[in-house]
Design a protein around this motif. Structure first.
Motif, PDB file in Angstrom:
ATOM      1  N   TYR A   1      -0.856   9.192  -0.206  1.00 34.62           N
ATOM      2  CA  TYR A   1      -1.486   8.843   1.065  1.00 34.62           C
ATOM      3  C   TYR A   1      -0.752   7.676   1.712  1.00 34.62           C
ATOM      4  O   TYR A   1      -0.434   6.685   1.063  1.00 34.62           O
ATOM      5  CB  TYR A   1      -2.959   8.508   0.849  1.00 34.62           C
TER       6      TYR A   1
ATOM      7  N   THR B   1       4.363  14.578   0.059  1.00 30.04           N
ATOM      8  CA  THR B   1       4.280  15.538  -1.035  1.00 30.04           C
ATOM      9  C   THR B   1       5.696  15.804  -1.517  1.00 30.04           C
ATOM     10  O   THR B   1       6.667  15.550  -0.781  1.00 30.04           O
ATOM     11  CB  THR B   1       3.569  16.833  -0.610  1.00 30.04           C
TER      12      THR B   1
ATOM     13  N   GLY C   1       1.099  17.139  -5.655  1.00 29.76           N
ATOM     14  CA  GLY C   1       0.775  15.729  -5.462  1.00 29.76           C
ATOM     15  C   GLY C   1       0.655  15.345  -4.007  1.00 29.76           C
ATOM     16  O   GLY C   1       1.142  16.036  -3.105  1.00 29.76           O
ATOM     17  N   VAL C   2       0.014  14.233  -3.764  1.00 23.92           N
ATOM     18  CA  VAL C   2      -0.117  13.659  -2.426  1.00 23.92           C
ATOM     19  C   VAL C   2       0.005  12.145  -2.547  1.00 23.92           C
ATOM     20  O   VAL C   2      -0.637  11.538  -3.403  1.00 23.92           O
ATOM     21  CB  VAL C   2      -1.467  14.007  -1.777  1.00 23.92           C
TER      22      VAL C   2
ATOM     23  N   LYS D   1      -5.712  17.652  -5.419  1.00 25.19           N
ATOM     24  CA  LYS D   1      -4.278  17.390  -5.332  1.00 25.19           C
ATOM     25  C   LYS D   1      -3.592  18.532  -6.076  1.00 25.19           C
ATOM     26  O   LYS D   1      -3.410  18.499  -7.281  1.00 25.19           O
ATOM     27  CB  LYS D   1      -3.924  16.043  -5.954  1.00 25.19           C
TER      28      LYS D   1
ATOM     29  N   CYS E   1       1.063  11.727   5.030  1.00 24.22           N
ATOM     30  CA  CYS E   1       0.912  11.873   3.581  1.00 24.22           C
ATOM     31  C   CYS E   1       2.182  12.496   3.019  1.00 24.22           C
ATOM     32  O   CYS E   1       2.753  13.402   3.627  1.00 24.22           O
ATOM     33  CB  CYS E   1      -0.272  12.774   3.237  1.00 24.22           C
TER      34      CYS E   1
END
Length: 357
Positions: free
Chosen positions: A304, A255, A301-302, A284, A253
């Protein structure tokens, strides 16, 4: 051709700029560790202290992955909290994980003190609630953590949290006095220096390409190999399928983080007067802190599956200016992203693949 760090604030301000050689030989050791991040280097240092001969293989540069790019916050506990672990895996496992959750930050502080690591370590971390529901969850979290022996916690109401963070977006907060923050890459490189002083050996640009799972594992790189009594695999999100049975249970993931220009002392001290780090309670989440040289470092934030949005600056500016409207239009000096590893269980993943790995 040497691999370079991502163009982050941490890489630009790291103390140790030494290059370690690539492996170009066939060597033998007690323990081989794949991965020059926190897991690999902390393990290497503890093993070297215990008298083991240890070799670390890093595919790129030390701290190239999440260990050298993260928010720099000492956050206790896990993505799934201890009550979930206890409920799903039993009280014995719950208590073991509970002890580890709060031991980790103490180990880091001990390493910094013992080896005199210069990494801007500062105490205190805030979990900030954006609404009443999140505040209720923090109240319950405090009770849970106190049940596991972590008592250095303080609930803050809306008035108290505004004294700690110069914004009106929070309903309240939980202040963890055992939390904290630091320059994560300088922490790692300080541990590397301690490891090398004890005779440990690190090879950079030496990706593990194949593991022979024999009684004494043999790890092949492009130009060499390491044969060891034991192998520790600690590559996290940058394993690139080396161990398929781990890859099947995890997902990278992304960030992202920005760092502002250096702020006037009068500005920096009003944003977070006591210098704590902060993360909000959203799924998030946003997280931020003041660096040792008075910049606001802000992440969130992420993505995926990994990777970054088209514009990290545009994505994070909205979040930063919503929290601190007084910084509207502030100049960003650095913006970067990177991947961390999400396990499907959202719990730490560790164990044995065989008797020696």
């Amino acid at each position: 051709m040497r691999t370079e760090h991502t163009e982050s604030y941490y890489a630009a301000t790291r103390h140790d700029r030494n290059d370690r050689p690539a492996l170009k030989d066939n060597i033998d050791t007690d323990v081989c560790i794949i991965g020059g991040g926190y897991t690999g280097i902390s393990s290497a240092l503890h093993l070297a202290e215990a008298g083991f001969k240890v070799v670390v293989l890093e595919a790129a540069r030390l701290g190239f992955g999440a260990s050298g790019r993260n928010g720099g916050q000492l956050v206790n506990s896990y993505s799934r909290d201890i009550d979930v672990i206890e409920r799903n895996y039993g009280k014995t496992t719950g208590h073991s994980f509970g002890a580890m959750a709060f031991e980790g930050a103490d180990i880091i502080r001990e390493r910094v003190k013992k080896y005199n690591i210069d990494c801007d370590l500062k105490p205190g971390g805030i979990f900030a609630a954006l609404n009443a529901k999140q505040m209720h969850e923090l109240t319950e979290q405090k009770k849970l953590w106190e049940r596991y022996g972590h008592t250095e916690l303080e609930l803050l109401d809306s008035n108290a949290v505004q004294k700690e963070i110069n914004t009106d977006v929070y309903e309240g907060a939980l202040l963890d006095h055992k939390g904290g923050h630091m320059h994560p890459l300088n922490l790692l490189l300080g541990e590397v220096a301690a490891f090398e002083q004890l005779g440990g050996v690190v090879y950079e640009d030496s990706a593990a390409l194949k593991i022979e799972r024999t009684r004494r594992p043999k790890i092949h790189t492009a130009e060499g190999s390491v044969t060891a009594d034991y192998l520790l695999v600690a590559g996290n999100a940058y394993m690139h399928g080396l161990v398929p049975e781990l890859s099947a249970k995890t997902m990278p993931c992304g960030t992202q983080i920005i760092t502002t220009e250096v702020l006037e002392e009068s500005v920096a001290s009003t944003l977070i007067p006591n210098g704590y780090c902060v993360e909000d309670c959203n799924y998030k989440l946003d997280y931020y802190r003041i660096t040792g040289d008075n910049r606001l470092l802000f992440g969130g934030g992420v993505t995926y599956g990994g990777g970054d949005p088209n514009s990290i600056e545009h994505f994070l500016r909205r979040h930063l200016e919503r929290t601190f409207p007084q910084l509207k239009g502030i100049k960003f000096d650095y913006a970067w992203g990177g991947d961390f590893l999400l396990t499907m269980s959202r719990l730490p993943q560790f164990g044995r693949l065989n008797d020696s790995i």
